[in-house]
Motif scaffolding. Sequence first.
Motif, short mmCIF file in Angstrom:
data_model
loop_
_atom_site.label_atom_id
_atom_site.label_comp_id
_atom_site.label_asym_id
_atom_site.label_seq_id
_atom_site.Cartn_x
_atom_site.Cartn_y
_atom_site.Cartn_z
N LYS A 180 0.80 -1.23 0.00
CA LYS A 180 0.00 0.00 0.00
C LYS A 180 0.84 1.29 0.00
O LYS A 180 0.38 2.32 0.48
N ALA A 181 2.05 1.21 -0.52
CA ALA A 181 2.86 2.43 -0.61
C ALA A 181 2.47 3.19 -1.87
O ALA A 181 2.02 2.60 -2.85
N GLN A 182 2.64 4.50 -1.80
CA GLN A 182 2.41 5.33 -2.97
C GLN A 182 3.75 5.89 -3.44
O GLN A 182 4.73 5.86 -2.69
N LEU A 183 3.76 6.40 -4.66
CA LEU A 183 4.96 7.06 -5.17
C LEU A 183 5.34 8.18 -4.21
O LEU A 183 4.47 8.91 -3.75
N GLY A 184 6.62 8.28 -3.90
CA GLY A 184 7.08 9.35 -3.01
C GLY A 184 7.16 8.93 -1.55
O GLY A 184 7.61 9.71 -0.72
N ASP A 185 6.75 7.70 -1.23
CA ASP A 185 6.82 7.22 0.15
C ASP A 185 8.20 6.71 0.54
O ASP A 185 8.42 6.27 1.66
N LYS A 186 9.14 6.75 -0.41
CA LYS A 186 10.51 6.27 -0.18
C LYS A 186 10.54 4.76 0.05
O LYS A 186 10.94 4.28 1.12
N ASP A 197 16.83 4.72 -0.35
CA ASP A 197 16.02 3.65 0.25
C ASP A 197 16.68 2.28 0.03
O ASP A 197 17.03 1.94 -1.10
N PRO A 198 16.84 1.49 1.09
CA PRO A 198 17.49 0.17 0.94
C PRO A 198 16.73 -0.75 -0.02
O PRO A 198 17.34 -1.36 -0.91
N GLY A 199 15.42 -0.86 0.15
CA GLY A 199 14.63 -1.73 -0.72
C GLY A 199 14.61 -1.23 -2.17
O GLY A 199 14.56 -2.02 -3.11
N GLY A 200 14.67 0.08 -2.33
CA GLY A 200 14.78 0.65 -3.67
C GLY A 200 16.10 0.26 -4.31
O GLY A 200 16.18 0.00 -5.51
N THR A 201 17.13 0.19 -3.48
CA THR A 201 18.46 -0.18 -3.98
C THR A 201 18.48 -1.64 -4.42
O THR A 201 18.99 -1.97 -5.49
N SER A 245 8.19 1.47 -10.05
CA SER A 245 7.13 2.11 -10.83
C SER A 245 7.67 2.89 -12.05
O SER A 245 7.22 2.65 -13.18
N PRO A 246 8.65 3.78 -11.89
CA PRO A 246 9.17 4.47 -13.08
C PRO A 246 9.84 3.51 -14.07
O PRO A 246 9.84 3.78 -15.28
N SER A 247 10.37 2.41 -13.58
CA SER A 247 11.03 1.47 -14.49
C SER A 247 10.00 0.76 -15.38
O SER A 247 10.24 0.54 -16.56
N THR A 279 14.86 8.87 -4.29
CA THR A 279 14.45 8.49 -2.92
C THR A 279 15.29 9.22 -1.87
O THR A 279 14.87 9.32 -0.72
N ILE A 280 16.48 9.70 -2.26
CA ILE A 280 17.39 10.30 -1.26
C ILE A 280 16.73 11.47 -0.51
O ILE A 280 16.71 11.45 0.73
N PRO A 281 16.19 12.47 -1.19
CA PRO A 281 15.59 13.59 -0.44
C PRO A 281 14.20 13.29 0.13
O PRO A 281 13.62 14.15 0.80
N MET A 282 13.67 12.10 -0.14
CA MET A 282 12.30 11.82 0.34
C MET A 282 12.29 11.51 1.84
O MET A 282 13.24 10.93 2.37
N GLN A 283 11.16 11.83 2.46
CA GLN A 283 10.92 11.39 3.84
C GLN A 283 10.09 10.11 3.77
O GLN A 283 9.07 10.07 3.07
N ALA A 284 10.52 9.07 4.49
CA ALA A 284 9.84 7.78 4.42
C ALA A 284 8.46 7.85 5.06
O ALA A 284 8.30 8.43 6.14
N ARG A 285 7.49 7.28 4.36
CA ARG A 285 6.12 7.24 4.90
C ARG A 285 5.58 5.83 5.04
O ARG A 285 4.42 5.63 5.36
N LYS A 286 6.45 4.82 4.74
CA LYS A 286 6.04 3.42 4.91
C LYS A 286 7.20 2.65 5.53
O LYS A 286 8.37 3.03 5.38
#
Length: 209
Positions: free
Chosen positions: A121-127, A188-192, A134-136, A166-173
């Motif tokens: 249930k994460a949205q774009l920008g949740d880090k 973000d580790p999972g993004g990596t 999604s962009p890929s 993801t670097i400047p984002m604040q995590a929301r999930k």
Amino acid sequence: MVTQAQILQWLEAYATDIEENKAYLTELDAAIGDADHGINMDRGFKKVSIQLPTLIDKDISNILKSVSMTLISSIGGASGPLYGTWFLRASTAVADKQELTAEDVLELLQAGLDGVLQRGKAQLGDKTMVDVLSPSVDAFRQSVGEGTLEAMQQAVAAAQRGLKETIPMQARKGRASYLGKRSIGHPDPGGTSAYLMLKSLLGVLDSSR
Ligand code: ADP
Ligand code: MG
């Protein structure tokens, strides 16, 4: 076309990438989480790596399904169910296919993302890994007419941009969200790990052209 053999090569390559990046992924998770992402992923993909020889005669869908089961049962934390869901949905998207066209790969990537979105249930920008996956998928879709290799190159480039974003984002999930503003300033580790997953697939396609 992506063959069954290339899918097996990809999983082996990704397991190796995870092993090589285990400390790095854990370091990233130490900054904004609980310092276990590399450990979690390496535990799961070591199991996958051991399992691969037993999957040699299976079709692509069944390979991905077995990987999903292994990840769900061996990785704890948020990433186990999320990657498990990604592989399970990917498996369903390519049921009965002996080889994958660029369109099939698009279906696979989209299904994996949809699974992660539904589960987490994460949205774009949740880090989260969603900011990479999604962009890929969007980039792959844009270039799907150019063939799998070209589309995958665009997908990985977009994943890399997404990861940087993801670097400047604040995590929301997830756990990183407990840090509030202190989660800002780190990838973000999972993004990596998601970026590495796509990059290792590109590596296999690139080496066999
Ligand atoms: P845990 O957070 O349980 O310690 P990991 O450290 O293995 O699990 O994985 C953390 C990663 O999981 C995050 O970097 C993020 O990319 C991903 N993640 C966490 N929650 C979600 C979510 N709800 N949706 C998508 N991805 C998520
Ligand atoms: Mg963690």
